[in-house]
Design a protein around this motif. Structure first.
Motif, PDB file in Angstrom:
ATOM      1  N   GLU B  78     -14.021  60.785 175.057  1.00 23.33           N
ATOM      2  CA  GLU B  78     -14.369  60.268 176.096  1.00 23.33           C
ATOM      3  C   GLU B  78     -14.631  58.520 175.899  1.00 23.33           C
ATOM      4  O   GLU B  78     -14.206  57.804 177.356  1.00 23.33           O
ATOM      5  CB  GLU B  78     -16.059  60.552 176.519  1.00 23.33           C
ATOM      6  CG  GLU B  78     -15.672  62.183 176.196  1.00 23.33           C
ATOM      7  CD  GLU B  78     -14.624  62.506 177.229  1.00 23.33           C
ATOM      8  OE1 GLU B  78     -14.422  62.377 178.340  1.00 23.33           O
ATOM      9  OE2 GLU B  78     -14.631  63.910 177.818  1.00 23.33           O
ATOM     10  N   HIS B  81      -9.613  55.362 177.209  1.00 21.43           N
ATOM     11  CA  HIS B  81      -9.808  53.941 178.355  1.00 21.43           C
ATOM     12  C   HIS B  81     -10.915  54.588 178.990  1.00 21.43           C
ATOM     13  O   HIS B  81     -11.439  54.892 180.148  1.00 21.43           O
ATOM     14  CB  HIS B  81      -8.472  55.413 178.766  1.00 21.43           C
ATOM     15  CG  HIS B  81      -7.631  55.642 178.140  1.00 21.43           C
ATOM     16  ND1 HIS B  81      -6.895  53.719 177.794  1.00 21.43           N
ATOM     17  CD2 HIS B  81      -6.701  56.468 177.079  1.00 21.43           C
ATOM     18  CE1 HIS B  81      -5.849  54.604 176.990  1.00 21.43           C
ATOM     19  NE2 HIS B  81      -5.604  56.100 176.346  1.00 21.43           N
ATOM     20  N   GLY B  82     -12.405  54.743 178.577  1.00 20.61           N
ATOM     21  CA  GLY B  82     -12.945  55.140 179.610  1.00 20.61           C
ATOM     22  C   GLY B  82     -13.280  56.168 180.012  1.00 20.61           C
ATOM     23  O   GLY B  82     -13.494  56.205 181.536  1.00 20.61           O
ATOM     24  N   ALA B  83     -12.781  56.941 180.161  1.00 21.22           N
ATOM     25  CA  ALA B  83     -13.189  58.432 179.875  1.00 21.22           C
ATOM     26  C   ALA B  83     -14.264  58.862 180.831  1.00 21.22           C
ATOM     27  O   ALA B  83     -14.646  59.597 181.436  1.00 21.22           O
ATOM     28  CB  ALA B  83     -12.412  59.402 179.789  1.00 21.22           C
ATOM     29  N   ASP B  85     -16.791  57.016 182.008  1.00 15.79           N
ATOM     30  CA  ASP B  85     -16.902  56.777 183.115  1.00 15.79           C
ATOM     31  C   ASP B  85     -16.446  57.907 184.334  1.00 15.79           C
ATOM     32  O   ASP B  85     -17.380  58.460 185.243  1.00 15.79           O
ATOM     33  CB  ASP B  85     -16.418  55.895 183.051  1.00 15.79           C
ATOM     34  CG  ASP B  85     -17.324  54.835 183.296  1.00 15.79           C
ATOM     35  OD1 ASP B  85     -16.777  53.256 183.244  1.00 15.79           O
ATOM     36  OD2 ASP B  85     -18.276  55.205 182.898  1.00 15.79           O
ATOM     37  N   GLY B  86     -15.332  57.928 184.030  1.00 16.87           N
ATOM     38  CA  GLY B  86     -15.115  59.508 185.602  1.00 16.87           C
ATOM     39  C   GLY B  86     -15.998  60.405 185.097  1.00 16.87           C
ATOM     40  O   GLY B  86     -15.464  60.974 186.318  1.00 16.87           O
ATOM     41  N   LEU B  87     -15.906  61.237 184.321  1.00 17.22           N
ATOM     42  CA  LEU B  87     -17.222  62.090 184.331  1.00 17.22           C
ATOM     43  C   LEU B  87     -18.063  61.955 185.117  1.00 17.22           C
ATOM     44  O   LEU B  87     -18.730  63.260 185.776  1.00 17.22           O
ATOM     45  CB  LEU B  87     -17.696  63.414 182.718  1.00 17.22           C
ATOM     46  CG  LEU B  87     -16.228  63.302 181.587  1.00 17.22           C
ATOM     47  CD1 LEU B  87     -17.031  64.359 180.157  1.00 17.22           C
ATOM     48  CD2 LEU B  87     -16.052  64.991 182.897  1.00 17.22           C
ATOM     49  N   LEU B  88     -18.799  60.421 184.875  1.00 18.95           N
ATOM     50  CA  LEU B  88     -20.392  60.611 185.427  1.00 18.95           C
ATOM     51  C   LEU B  88     -20.003  59.965 186.678  1.00 18.95           C
ATOM     52  O   LEU B  88     -20.952  60.094 187.558  1.00 18.95           O
ATOM     53  CB  LEU B  88     -21.039  59.678 184.562  1.00 18.95           C
ATOM     54  CG  LEU B  88     -21.141  59.553 182.800  1.00 18.95           C
ATOM     55  CD1 LEU B  88     -21.842  58.307 182.677  1.00 18.95           C
ATOM     56  CD2 LEU B  88     -22.278  60.410 182.934  1.00 18.95           C
ATOM     57  N   LEU B  89     -18.638  59.174 187.384  1.00 18.54           N
ATOM     58  CA  LEU B  89     -18.405  59.190 188.700  1.00 18.54           C
ATOM     59  C   LEU B  89     -18.300  60.400 189.317  1.00 18.54           C
ATOM     60  O   LEU B  89     -18.717  60.725 190.583  1.00 18.54           O
ATOM     61  CB  LEU B  89     -17.289  57.971 188.413  1.00 18.54           C
ATOM     62  CG  LEU B  89     -17.217  57.092 188.139  1.00 18.54           C
ATOM     63  CD1 LEU B  89     -16.320  56.297 187.701  1.00 18.54           C
ATOM     64  CD2 LEU B  89     -18.553  56.613 189.443  1.00 18.54           C
ATOM     65  N   ARG B 159     -22.069  55.571 170.459  1.00 22.45           N
ATOM     66  CA  ARG B 159     -22.514  54.098 171.330  1.00 22.45           C
ATOM     67  C   ARG B 159     -22.482  52.886 169.811  1.00 22.45           C
ATOM     68  O   ARG B 159     -22.990  52.346 170.706  1.00 22.45           O
ATOM     69  CB  ARG B 159     -23.483  54.492 172.047  1.00 22.45           C
ATOM     70  CG  ARG B 159     -22.908  55.347 172.908  1.00 22.45           C
ATOM     71  CD  ARG B 159     -22.722  55.303 174.315  1.00 22.45           C
ATOM     72  NE  ARG B 159     -23.578  53.504 174.747  1.00 22.45           N
ATOM     73  CZ  ARG B 159     -22.639  52.853 175.470  1.00 22.45           C
ATOM     74  NH1 ARG B 159     -21.294  52.840 175.795  1.00 22.45           N
ATOM     75  NH2 ARG B 159     -23.436  52.048 176.097  1.00 22.45           N
TER      76      ARG B 159
END
Lengths: 236, 226, 238
Positions: B78, B81-83, B85-89, B159
Motif C-alpha cells: 500500500e 504510489h500512495g495507495a 491514501d486511496g483506501l482511506l479516502l 512506517r
C-alpha cells in the motif's frame, strides 16, 4: 503571547524538582527498608540470608507491572482525549518501568541460583516481568523509530493497549501450565502465611518502591514537559 | 455491518488477486519456511531424540517465522504510489480495511502452512496419522489470533525505517503465547491424548482469538488515521 | 439534521501543527456549486496540507471541515463520499491492470454498476485501449490520466486536485480543462493547487494565494492574468 510559554516551563521545572524530592525521600526510605530487612526481620529458616533479596525482588517486579499498567491505561486515555501530555506521561512511565524490570531481571537470577540451584524459573512473577520488559523495549524502540510526534503518540498508545490486554493471558497461561505440571514445592513468597515481621518489611518495601516510581516518573515527566515547552514556543 | 464485511471481502480479494499475479512474497515465504525446516533437520542430534518428540516445536517455530516474513507484505504494497491514501479516502470504515488486510494475510499464512506441513512430514519422516485434522484445527486457531495482532503491528512497522526488524520486535511477545499453547496441543495430539487434555490450551487459543481480533478491529483506525 | 445552506464544503479556522512547525494558521474556505478555486503560493506554504485536510486524510489541530453539512471525522466514513482527491501519486496498484484498479475503486465506493462506471471513466479519459495494461507500462501522461479516472470515478461533487496538469501535454491539459468545466457546470466545485496559474486561470472563479499557512490573498478571478501577477507579488511581500 509569551505568557503561556513561561508558565509551561515553570510548571515543568516545579514538577521535576518535586519529583526529585520524592525520589530522594524514597531512596532514603529504601535505605531504611534495607536496615529493616537486614537487622529487624527474622532470617528465613530454609533459605537463609540469601532470601533477603526477596524484599527487593518482589517490589521491583510490582513496580514494573505498575508502570506497565499505567502505560496501558494512559494509552487508552490518550486515544480518547488526544492530549499530548498523556503521551509524554506514558513515555515517562515506560522509561522508569523498563529500569525497574531490569532490576528485577538481574536480581532474580542472583537470588535463584544459590537457593534453587537454577538461574531461572518460568514462574508467574519472572515470566510476567520478562514479558513486560520485552513489551517496554518494543514500546521504546517503536517510539525511537517514529519521527512525527503525533504518529509516535498514536502508535505508542496502540502498542500500550495491546500490551495491557496481553498481560492477563500471560497469567492464564502460567496458571494453566502450573495446574497441569505441578512444580516442586518452593517457598511461595506471596502466600499470606508470612509471619508478621516479614510481611511488614515486604509491605514497607512495596510502599517505598511505589514512592520511588512516583518520584522518578514525576521527574521524568517534568523534564519531558520542559523540553516540549522549550521546543514549541508558540504552541500551548 | 454487512457493508463492512462486503468491503473487507473486496479488499481481501484485491490483495489475493494482486498476490497471485506477482507471487513473489508468497514464494519467498514458502521457500523461507522450507529452509528453516532444513536447518532444524540438520541441527538436530538423530541419536538423542526421535523426530516425533521435536515435531511440535519445530513445526511451530517454522510457522511462526514464516508468518512474520509474510506479514509485512500487506502494507508494503500500500506504500507504493500512495495507495493507502486511496483506501482511506473511500467511505470505508477503518475496521473494514483491517478486516480485509487481515483476511488476505490469513489466506497467505494458511497457504504457506499448507506447504510447510507436508514438507515437514517428508523431511522428518513423521507419521501424523489421525492427529492431522486436530493439527490443522490448532494451526487455524493459533493463526487467527497472531495474524490479527501482526496485521496491526505491520501497519505500524511499515512506517519505520527498518520494518523487517521492527515487526518481530513488536510481534514476538504477542506471538509466543498462541505458539506455546499450539505446541502443547500439538504435542498431545501426536501423543494420541484424549480431547479433554487439550481443552485448556484450545480454550486459551479461542479466547485469545476473540479478544485480540475484536481489539484489533477497533484499534486499527488509530493506526491509519492521522 | 446537518444544515449546509447550499455549501458543498465549509472549512473553518483550520490549523495544523507538525511537531514544532505551524503549517496552517487559520484557513477558511467555502465552496458552493460551480466554485473553482485555484490555489497558488510558495513552496512550503501549506497547500498540500490544506488539500489533505479538506480530503479528510489529515486531521486539523484545530478547526473543522464540513462536507454537505456533515463533519469530516473518523467515525463517519460516509461523509467522505462526495470528495474526489487527486494527490501527486497515482494511488494505483502495480500488479493490477488499469481496469482492475478502477473496478476495485468502484466496489470500494459501492457503485451500483461498477463495470458501467469504469467503462464511462475510461472513455472520458480516452484510456480504453490501455485498460488491460499495468500502470508500470504507461507513460507519465497516460498514468496521470489513469489517476484522474480513478479520482473522478465515483462522480464526486467536490474535486480536490493537487497539481493535476503535471505530465499532461497541451492536448491533455485542454481535455482536462473541458472535463472540469463540464463538471462545474453540473454543480460540482473544485479546489486546484497549481504552480502554473496560467493553466487554471480561465477555469477558476476564485484565486487564493496561500503563504505562511494562511491566505495572503483570496479574491474573485477577474480580468487577465497579467493584471493579477502584481497583486500576487504585493500580497506575498506586503
Amino acid at each position: 503571547m509569551t505568557e503561556p510559554r513561561d508558565n509551561g516551563l515553570d510548571r515543568a521545572r516545579t514538577l521535576s524538582r518535586r519529583g526529585l524530592g520524592i525520589s530522594v525521600v524514597a531512596l532514603a526510605a529504601f535505605a531504611g527498608v534495607c536496615v529493616l530487612a537486614l537487622g529487624f526481620t527474622p532470617v528465613e529458616a530454609r533459605q537463609g540470608l540469601a532470601q533477603k533479596i526477596f524484599y527487593l525482588h518482589v517490589p521491583a517486579a510490582w513496580s514494573s507491572l505498575l508502570a506497565f499498567s499505567i502505560v496501558g491505561i494512559v494509552s487508552i486515555l490518550y486515544l480518547w482525549l488526544r492530549d499530548r501530555r498523556l503521551d509524554l506521561f506514558a513515555e515517562s512511565s515506560a522509561e522508569v518501568g523498563v529500569m525497574f524490570s531490569v532490576v528485577m531481571l538481574t536480581t532474580g537470577p542472583i537470588w535463584a541460583k544459590p537457593i534453587w540451584g537454577t538461574w531461572w524459573t518460568w514462574d508467574a512473577r519472572l515470566t510476567l516481568t520478562l514479558f513486560v520488559f520485552f513489551l517496554f523495549v518494543g514500546y521504546l524502540a517503536l517510539r525511537a523509530a517514529i519521527h512525527d510526534p503525533d504518529e509516535r503518540a498514536r502508535f505508542s498508545a496502540v502498542l500500550g493497549i495491546m500490551g495491557l490486554v496481553l498481560v492477563p493471558f500471560i497469567h492464564l497461561s502460567v496458571y494453566l501450565f502450573r495446574t497441569l505440571h505441578p512444580q516442586p514445592i518452593v517457598l511461595k513468597p506471596s502466600a499470606p502465611s508470612l509471619p508478621w515481621e516479614m510481611l511488614r518489611t515486604l509491605l514497607a518495601s512495596v510502599v517505598t518502591f511505589t514512592l520511588l516510581y512516583i518520584g522518578l516518573v514525576t521527574t521524568r515527566y517534568g523534564l519531558a514537559l520542559g523540553r516540549r515547552a522549550r521546543e514549541t514556543p508558540d504552541a500551548a | 455491518m454487512a457493508d463492512s464485511v462486503r468491503l473487507a471481502v473486496v479488499i481481501a480479494a484485491k490483495d489475493i488477486r494482486a498476490e497471485l499475479r506477482n507471487r513473489t512474497a508468497l514464494l519467498s515465504a514458502t521457500v523461507f519456511a522450507a529452509l528453516v525446516l532444513v536447518i532444524f533437520y540438520f541441527s538436530r542430534d538423530p541419536t538423542a531424540v526421535p523426530a516425533i518428540v521435536l515435531a511440535p516445536s519445530v513445526l511451530w517455530v517454522t510457522f511462526a517465522f514464516a508468518a512474520i516474513v509474510a506479514l509485512n507484505r500487506a502494507f508494503t504494497v500500500e506504500r507504493e504510489h500512495g495507495a493507502m491514501d486511496g483506501l482511506l479516502l473511500a467511505p470505508v470504515p477503518r475496521g473494514a480495511i483491517f478486516l480485509g488486510k487481515y483476511l488476505a494475510n490469513l489466506a497467505f499464512v494458511a497457504a504457506v502452512q499448507a506447504v510447510t506441513l507436508p514438507l515437514f512430514v517428508v523431511f522428518f519422516n513423521v507419521d501424523l496419522g489421525s492427529a492431522l485434522p486436530g493439527i490443522v484445527a490448532t494451526a487455524a486457531l493459533a493463526s487467527i489470533g497472531f495474524v490479527a495482532v501482526g496485521t496491526v503491528f505491520s501497519a505500524m512497522a511499515v512506517r519505520t525505517r527498518f520494518a523487517e526488524l521492527m515487526l518481530p520486535v513488536l510481534l514476538l511477545p504477542f506471538m509466543v503465547w498462541p505458539v506455546r499453547w499450539a505446541v502443547e496441543a500439538t504435542a498431545r495430539l501426536l501423543d494420541g491424548r484424549p480431547l479433554s487434555e487439550l481443552a485448556g490450551w484450545l480454550r486459551l487459543l479461542a479466547l485469545y482469538d476473540v479478544v485480540f481480533l475484536t481489539l484489533c478491529i477497533m484499534i486499527f483506525g488509530a493506526v491509519v488515521d492521522e | 439534521m446537518p444544515s449546509s445552506d447550499g455549501a458543498l464544503l465549509e472549512a473553518s479556522d483550520l490549523h495544523r501543527i507538525y511537531g514544532a512547525a505551524r503549517v496552517l494558521r487559520g484557513v477558511y474556505l467555502r465552496l458552493t456549486p460551480g466554485d473553482a478555486v485555484a490555489v497558488v503560493g510558495p513552496n512550503g506554504a501549506g497547500k498540500t496540507t490544506l488539500l489533505r485536510i479538506l480530503a479528510g486524510l489529515v486531521r486539523p489541530t484545530a478547526g473543522e471541515v464540513r462536507i454537505l453539512g456533515r463533519r469530516l471525522e473518523r467515525d463517519d466514513p460516509g461523509a467522505r463520499r462526495p470528495i474526489g482527491f487527486l494527490p501527486h501519486q497515482s494511488m494505483l496498484y502495480d500488479d493490477l491492470t488499469i481496469r482492475e484498479n478502477l473496478v476495485f475503486v468502484a466496489r470500494l465506493f459501492g457503485l451500483a454498476n461498477p463495470a458501467a462506471s469504469v467503462r464511462r471513466a475510461l472513455e472520458e479519459l480516452e484510456l480504453t485501449h490501455r485498460a488491460g495494461d499495468r500502470p508500470r507500462s504507461l507513460s507519465r501522461g497516460l498514468l496521470q490520466r489513469a489517476a484522474l479516472a480513478r479520482a473522478l470515478l465515483h462522480d464526486p461533487r467536490i474535486l480536490l486536485l493537487d497539481e493535476p496538469f503535471t505530465a499532461l501535454d497541451a492536448a491533455g491539459a485542454d481535455r482536462l480543462r473541458s472535463m472540469l468545466a463540464s463538471r462545474l457546470a453540473g454543480g460540482a466545485a473544485l479546489v486546484l493547487v497549481t504552480h502554473q496559474l496560467s493553466e487554471a486561470w480561465d477555469l477558476a472563479t476564485r484565486v487564493g494565494v496561500l503563504a505562511n499557512g494562511r491566505w495572503a490573498l483570496e479574491v474573485l478571478r477577474e480580468g487577465a492574468l497579467v493584471d493579477f501577477a502584481p497583486r500576487w507579488e504585493a500580497a506575498l511581500h506586503g
